[in-house]
Write an enzyme that holds these catalytic residues in place. Structure first.
Site, PDB file in Angstrom:
ATOM      1  N   ASN A 210      38.433  32.717  37.787  1.00  0.00           N
ATOM      2  CA  ASN A 210      37.678  32.869  36.628  1.00  0.00           C
ATOM      3  C   ASN A 210      38.353  32.212  35.425  1.00  0.00           C
ATOM      4  O   ASN A 210      39.686  32.177  35.573  1.00  0.00           O
ATOM      5  CB  ASN A 210      37.722  34.426  36.189  1.00  0.00           C
ATOM      6  CG  ASN A 210      36.631  35.356  36.872  1.00  0.00           C
ATOM      7  OD1 ASN A 210      36.274  34.957  37.864  1.00  0.00           O
ATOM      8  ND2 ASN A 210      36.309  36.563  36.523  1.00  0.00           N
ATOM      9  N   ILE A 311      39.700  47.411  39.575  1.00  0.00           N
ATOM     10  CA  ILE A 311      40.765  47.848  39.483  1.00  0.00           C
ATOM     11  C   ILE A 311      40.613  49.038  38.239  1.00  0.00           C
ATOM     12  O   ILE A 311      41.165  50.088  38.646  1.00  0.00           O
ATOM     13  CB  ILE A 311      41.820  46.824  38.898  1.00  0.00           C
ATOM     14  CG1 ILE A 311      42.020  45.848  40.190  1.00  0.00           C
ATOM     15  CG2 ILE A 311      43.071  47.300  38.691  1.00  0.00           C
ATOM     16  CD1 ILE A 311      42.611  44.525  39.661  1.00  0.00           C
ATOM     17  N   PHE A 333      37.965  45.347  29.050  1.00  0.00           N
ATOM     18  CA  PHE A 333      37.588  44.348  28.083  1.00  0.00           C
ATOM     19  C   PHE A 333      36.247  43.728  28.544  1.00  0.00           C
ATOM     20  O   PHE A 333      35.767  44.039  29.965  1.00  0.00           O
ATOM     21  CB  PHE A 333      38.602  43.083  28.262  1.00  0.00           C
ATOM     22  CG  PHE A 333      39.810  43.388  27.219  1.00  0.00           C
ATOM     23  CD1 PHE A 333      40.598  44.239  27.058  1.00  0.00           C
ATOM     24  CD2 PHE A 333      39.699  42.301  26.031  1.00  0.00           C
ATOM     25  CE1 PHE A 333      41.525  44.513  26.166  1.00  0.00           C
ATOM     26  CE2 PHE A 333      40.625  42.517  24.900  1.00  0.00           C
ATOM     27  CZ  PHE A 333      41.560  43.650  25.227  1.00  0.00           C
TER      28      PHE A 333
HETATM   29  O1  C5P Z   1      34.254  41.764  35.239  1.00  0.00           O
HETATM   30  P1  C5P Z   1      33.670  42.945  34.188  1.00  0.00           P
HETATM   31  O2  C5P Z   1      33.123  42.324  32.930  1.00  0.00           O
HETATM   32  O3  C5P Z   1      33.128  43.770  34.954  1.00  0.00           O
HETATM   33  O4  C5P Z   1      34.944  43.335  33.493  1.00  0.00           O
HETATM   34  C1  C5P Z   1      35.205  44.611  32.637  1.00  0.00           C
HETATM   35  C2  C5P Z   1      36.490  45.186  32.862  1.00  0.00           C
HETATM   36  O5  C5P Z   1      36.687  45.566  34.192  1.00  0.00           O
HETATM   37  C3  C5P Z   1      37.659  44.207  32.334  1.00  0.00           C
HETATM   38  O6  C5P Z   1      38.674  45.075  31.513  1.00  0.00           O
HETATM   39  C4  C5P Z   1      38.411  43.697  33.799  1.00  0.00           C
HETATM   40  O7  C5P Z   1      39.598  43.789  33.287  1.00  0.00           O
HETATM   41  C5  C5P Z   1      38.180  44.965  34.646  1.00  0.00           C
HETATM   42  N1  C5P Z   1      38.022  44.636  35.877  1.00  0.00           N
HETATM   43  C6  C5P Z   1      38.701  45.187  36.841  1.00  0.00           C
HETATM   44  N2  C5P Z   1      38.667  44.837  38.284  1.00  0.00           N
HETATM   45  C7  C5P Z   1      37.495  44.100  38.673  1.00  0.00           C
HETATM   46  C8  C5P Z   1      36.586  43.554  37.626  1.00  0.00           C
HETATM   47  C9  C5P Z   1      36.722  44.192  36.316  1.00  0.00           C
HETATM   48  O8  C5P Z   1      39.738  45.807  36.248  1.00  0.00           O
HETATM   49  N3  C5P Z   1      37.414  43.847  40.065  1.00  0.00           N
END
Ligand code: C5P
Length: 403
Positions: A210, A311, A333
């Site tokens: 990403n 996560i 975030f």
């Molecule tokens: O990717 P997304 O917009 O859903 O991310 C939203 C939040 O979820 C962010 O804070 C990102 O760090 C967290 N996240 C995560 N594990 C993932 C995808 C996103 O902790 N697999």
């Protein structure tokens, strides 16, 4: 924004060649709004003149404890009583040894002994002098007495040798001083942060990732450290240096894939605050190749994707209520390409987190600047365009109130 506004700093200069850099330091501190009172040792006068320092600081320079310009003739008391901090840059090995032993045979060392404000030293000396057992003993004594050491750095020295003992650059000293004066609402709190991208290997030389420089997450880690927290930073692949302050350091765990970030996070769940800043890849590669996939005409490799663990959502499942407060308090975030407010609000509800922070604007990736939108159950609050560190400081102060 001036970050040292109304701060009164006594800037001590002892006798080392790095004294020439003190002139630049005075200018930087004044630009940040500080009032500077320069005090020089006898040896410092061999390297720079009081006239230079007076012209830059706008204040008469003190060089002797017998100076009768102060009404009661007690410069060593008066100067420290009106100061928010004494900063000595450069601090020679001799000055550090004297201060560590409580010796006071000139104005600068007497000022250190008579002070009732914090003392910060920016060491500057030859690498052998720095490594000498006597200097290392001085450092231990100073640290035990609560004196903050800014640096030194390692690198090329004025004497022609290379090693530990170079004074930090004036801009770094100014940054450390600004950090020192940040409010400390997170003292005794543990903060866990994920930052940067993750990398999902297709083969040993290719993969998907990403867009994320890690700068926002690292800025939050630094701001949390400045605020007094014990900080664990779990970083995906990025080239950033771990922030380091005179008052403490960050525990950093480097990871590559989302699975590694997931495992490192779950192993470190005992925290008061969790910031999920990482741009975690939503999918990993189900069938990574151990060898480099060869390019063959007409055929393209078949890549199978697999969903990565969320996560943040798993951390949310571990949240407990302790003394009426969420622990850990989770901050997510959101980087959206459209409808930030709507999408981020929905994500906050869907992830079950009290606060989500939206990155406003398309140009935040890799930039030192950002704008943030904080969304919680009370509504939204915009943090307008500023450096990521300034925004991180505002975010930390705002979240600290909630825990
Ligand atoms: O990717 P997304 O917009 O859903 O991310 C939203 C939040 O979820 C962010 O804070 C990102 O760090 C967290 N996240 C995560 N594990 C993932 C995808 C996103 O902790 N697999």
């Amino acid at each position: 924004m001036q970050l040292l506004l109304n701060k009164k700093i006594v800037l001590g200069i002892s006798g080392g060649i790095a004294a020439y850099k003190a002139a630049e330091l005075v200018r930087l501190l004044i630009q940040e709004g500080a009032t500077i009172q320069v005090v020089m040792s006898d040896a410092a006068l061999k390297f720079v003149t009081p006239i230079t320092m007076q012209a830059l600081s706008g204040n008469p320079v003190f060089i002797s404890q017998w100076d009768n310009r102060i009404a009661n003739n007690m410069a060593h008391i008066e100067l420290s009583r009106s100061a928010d901090a004494i900063l000595i840059a450069p601090s020679t090995a001799d000055l550090m040894a004297k201060v560590s032993l409580g010796l006071a045979d000139d104005l600068l060392t007497t000022l250190c002994l008579a002070r009732n404000c914090p003392l910060l030293l920016a060491p500057a000396m030859n690498r052998e002098m720095w490594d000498h057992a006597a200097t290392q003993r001085s450092i231990k004594r100073l640290e035990n007495d609560g004196v903050a050491l800014l640096g030194p750095a390692s690198g090329f020295q004025a004497c022609g040798e290379t090693g530990m003992g170079r004074m930090l650059e004036p801009s770094e000293i100014a940054e450390q001083l600004i950090a020192f004066f940040q409010p400390k609402p997170l003292t005794n709190k543990r903060v866990l942060i994920t930052a940067g991208p993750t990398f999902e290997a297709i083969d040993p030389v290719r993969g998907i990732t990403n867009l994320s420089s890690g700068k926002m997450g690292f800025a939050i880690a630094r701001a949390a450290l400045e605020a007094g927290a014990e900080v664990h930073l779990i970083a995906g692949p990025c080239d950033l240096e771990t922030p380091l302050l005179a008052t403490g350091k960050i525990l950093r765990t480097n990871v590559v894939s989302a699975k590694e970030m997931h495992a490192a996070t779950l192993a470190s769940l005992d925290c008061d605050l969790f910031f999920a800043v990482a741009a975690v890849a939503d999918w990993g590669i189900a069938n990574p190749s151990k060898e480099k996939i060869k390019r063959r005409s007409q055929t393209s490799p078949q890549i199978e994707f697999t969903s990565n663990p969320d996560i943040l959502q798993e951390v949310v499942q571990s949240v407990k209520i302790v003394n009426g407060k969420l622990r850990p308090y989770c901050v997510g975030f959101s980087a959206e390409s459209t409808e930030l407010m709507k999408n981020a609000s929905e994500k906050r509800i869907q992830k079950g987190i009290p606060l989500i922070v939206g990155n406003i604007g398309p140009d935040t990736f890799g930039s030192d600047l950002n704008q943030l939108l904080l969304i919680d159950e009370m509504g939204q609050k915009k943090l307008s365009r500023a450096t990521k560190l300034q925004l991180a400081r505002q975010l930390i102060q705002s979240v600290a109130k909630k825990i």
